[in-house]
Write a protein that holds these residues in place. Sequence first.
Motif, PDB file in Angstrom:
ATOM      1  N   ARG A  10      -0.288   1.151   3.210  1.00 43.30           N
ATOM      2  CA  ARG A  10      -1.288  -0.052   3.168  1.00 43.30           C
ATOM      3  C   ARG A  10      -1.601  -1.053   2.531  1.00 43.30           C
ATOM      4  N   ILE A  65       0.484   2.045  -2.528  1.00 47.59           N
ATOM      5  CA  ILE A  65      -0.468   0.573  -2.285  1.00 47.59           C
ATOM      6  C   ILE A  65      -0.788  -0.014  -2.616  1.00 47.59           C
ATOM      7  N   ALA A  91      -8.790   5.099   0.934  1.00 48.22           N
ATOM      8  CA  ALA A  91      -7.553   5.263   1.107  1.00 48.22           C
ATOM      9  C   ALA A  91      -6.536   5.855   0.329  1.00 48.22           C
TER      10      ALA A  91
END
Length: 230
Positions: free
Chosen positions: A209, A190, A220
């Motif tokens: 992401r 991430i 997330a």
Amino acid sequence: MASLSPPLLVIFDVDGTLLDSQRAIVAAMTTAYESHGLAPPSRRAIVGVVGLSVAEAVAELSREAPDHPREAIGEAFKESFRQGLAHAPDESGLYPGAADVLDALVAREDVLLGLATGNSRRGVERLVARFGLERHFVTTQSADDAPSKPHPAMVHQACVEAGVPAEQAVVVGDTSFDMAMARAAGARAIGVSWGYHAQDRLFAAGAERVLSSFAELIPALRLVDPADAA
């Protein structure tokens, strides 16, 4: 009560992810080169190698100058950086929201936290003590413990120390080196947008992401809501 077994290991990069240290790093590297009578690299070049170990960063910055005393420049950088923090301790601080997210994650039973940084172990210990994070991290990996990112060794060692398989780990970082390290180790990756590398570099290196604020991190991670785990 149901819970993740094993827990999720969240491995944070330091500079550019947790710690806003750009000004201090650029100043220290500039001083390191100037102290040897050399023209310093540009800010852009210095920022581009943040995330690598000091030795690897200096090697990259001096790639076109094989006569540069790279080891001496690296040591000068470390000393200048230490002196800068000692004389201006507020120059580098945690990014907004970082402390709150760390506190929220460490309070969960299904999460373990770690650090993986190109800093020295001494630098990691200084950071942890400075911000009162001694109880937060079950594993810390530094440039003294493993090859420089993007080599996956830091993630592998962190997973062994935490007792978590790589597929149950996620690296949170601001550089392509962090993302590539995570993917090479078999962990999730991430990215964060407030650090040193642009979003396109993070995605190209394997980020699933890229976050625009720390408030986005916990969602997330795709954790089980404690209320749903009862």
